[in-house]
Design an enzyme around this catalytic site. Sequence first.
Site, short mmCIF file in Angstrom:
data_model
loop_
_atom_site.label_atom_id
_atom_site.label_comp_id
_atom_site.label_asym_id
_atom_site.label_seq_id
_atom_site.Cartn_x
_atom_site.Cartn_y
_atom_site.Cartn_z
N HIS A 17 107.25 107.32 -7.36
CA HIS A 17 108.37 107.91 -5.37
C HIS A 17 107.78 109.30 -5.09
O HIS A 17 108.15 110.48 -4.62
CB HIS A 17 109.64 108.16 -5.67
CG HIS A 17 110.01 106.71 -5.70
ND1 HIS A 17 110.63 105.88 -7.32
CD2 HIS A 17 111.20 105.30 -5.21
CE1 HIS A 17 111.24 104.37 -6.29
NE2 HIS A 17 110.81 104.65 -5.21
N GLU A 45 112.82 92.09 -2.82
CA GLU A 45 112.10 92.68 -4.07
C GLU A 45 111.69 92.20 -4.65
O GLU A 45 111.22 93.12 -5.76
CB GLU A 45 111.79 94.22 -3.87
CG GLU A 45 113.61 94.75 -3.77
CD GLU A 45 113.23 96.32 -3.55
OE1 GLU A 45 112.98 97.48 -3.71
OE2 GLU A 45 114.93 96.48 -3.70
N ASP A 70 107.62 97.80 -5.24
CA ASP A 70 109.34 96.62 -6.78
C ASP A 70 108.36 94.32 -6.54
O ASP A 70 108.44 94.49 -7.60
CB ASP A 70 110.39 96.76 -6.73
CG ASP A 70 110.58 97.99 -6.94
OD1 ASP A 70 110.19 98.10 -7.87
OD2 ASP A 70 111.70 98.80 -6.28
N CYS A 119 109.01 97.17 4.10
CA CYS A 119 109.10 98.43 3.86
C CYS A 119 108.69 99.20 2.82
O CYS A 119 108.43 100.39 2.75
CB CYS A 119 110.34 98.66 4.29
SG CYS A 119 111.58 98.45 2.70
C1 PEP Z 1 109.93 99.03 -2.75
O1 PEP Z 1 110.07 99.16 -3.46
O2 PEP Z 1 108.47 98.51 -2.30
C2 PEP Z 1 110.81 99.60 -2.01
C3 PEP Z 1 110.83 99.95 -0.85
O3 PEP Z 1 111.71 100.93 -2.89
P1 PEP Z 1 111.14 101.89 -3.29
O4 PEP Z 1 109.72 102.08 -3.10
O5 PEP Z 1 111.88 102.91 -3.02
O6 PEP Z 1 111.47 101.55 -5.04
MG MG Z 2 111.93 98.97 -4.28
#
Ligand code: PEP
Ligand code: MG
Length: 543
Positions: free
Chosen positions: A188, A429, A453, A500
Amino acid sequence: MTTYSGKSVFGGIAIGKLCVWQKKESRIRRVRIEDPDEEMERFERAKKEAAAQLKDLYDKALREVGEVNAAIFEIHQMMLEDGDYNESVENIVRTQRVNAEYAVASTADNFAGMFAEMEDDYMKARAADVRDISERLIAVLSGTGSPVTVSDEPVIIVADDLAPSETVQLDKDKVLAFVTVHGSPNSHTAILARTMGIPALIGTDIPLERQMDGKPAVVDGAGGCVYVEPDEDFLDKMREKQREELDRKEMLQTLKGKESVTVDGKKVLLYANIGSLRDLSAAMENDAEGIGLFRSEFLYLESEDFPTEEEQFLVYKTAAETMAGKRVIIRTLDIGADKKCDYFGLEPEENPALGLRGIRICLTRTEVFKTQLRALFRASAFGKIAVMYPMIISVEEVRRIKELAEEARRELAAEGTPFGMPEQGIMIETPAAVMMSRELAKEVDFFSIGTNDLTQYTLAIDRQNPRLDAFYDPRHPAVLRMIAMTAANAHLENTWVGICGELAADTELTEAFLKMGIDELSVSPGSILPLRKKVRETKLSGS
Ligand code: PEP
Ligand code: MG
């Protein structure tokens, strides 16, 4: 000149001084004290020391950057003596019998919050100043030295690694680039660097010595190198490269206001991923057609305690109003794994990525979840909010969420509090969600595929582990088939579907995604215009 190499997280050239990031020792603890008088004396001594530091900084700035730029340190000295500020600290120390660090941190939160909500831009900017002086005071009180942002000059942050909570708290105007020794491109922290749109490197072999502090350097984000103490010839070359980048950016600006449509007329929505209200300006500057993922957990990570319904409501309402009728998809709290929040008091886990995270926390801590839902439903009366739930694995979970959402709305209605009826969607995910996508599609308004994920769970590869980077392949055919399957099932039930995860920005896959029928792509703000360019050059028929 010395060259260090690392892995690129975000491109771009940054030229500036290095600043070695000192990890702050955990969060400020609330400690009970016996003698408030003694604690107030400690606070007064810390104030004197902070004032002396600020005086030195003022003198230095006066010599180096002139009176106008130095004035801020004079203002900070005056703020240290502000009556309301001091009264608040004293009240907290005496009435709650707690340590001065805690009293200063609470006062800073309250005052900064108040300033941030003011209409006047000048007053708004004072929020950062209150935080600044408070951090200085806390650093003196706890003996951890002065805080990182001691100069007004933007710097290249060099760190061992940065936690998402640290990255999110950095003053973005003061950071030119990130260079870390550890970290993974799928973490992140890396995602935040992309959202900020600044050059970032991870896994860099740079020594984290104090002597590096203040040295001139160049970061080449795309090339994956940091050059320390470059000579003039080299600097000229890099300045030229920086100018070329600016030209490219200017060219992309011509795409603002244009439709994201292929040569043969297929439209796709290009939305922005954001982590806080501060990212909204980048989303708008890059002509986002909406917000496809507002990672609301950063609100929790930035706080010392659970954000209240009112605090959350104001944030969501501001997002909805700022986007003025464009869709704002707010994802409910997704902490756990690398996003840790001390005040949740969660037990350490053997396998955090497979542990209590995302919706699992919300379904076990329903009071926390309902506070957020109430804030979201209330805010959705002020704009086009959509609510999205993370880490879903079953239809039963979605039904339980819908019950809780209904409960929250019933409560609001009974109180006579206005609220809206936002669209509700889920993140796809986990492989389980993909396999159940036909059934899940019947339950919700939309899907958004979280490829970060989904790759981790499909390939059984920890996205946080830098040793596995070579194996972590979001373009793996298994992942691509899962995306296609999700899109097909969603459309069978008239549910729209977006992506996303970071893969949404991969322009080599744009054509494939559009052929699968993906309706929306949500990417970091800086990736929107390059993606629009790609969409507008793509022809789906006859290829
Ligand atoms: C993902 O898992 O692709 C996602 C957009 O959520 P995060 O990266 O915040 O886990
Ligand atoms: Mg995620």
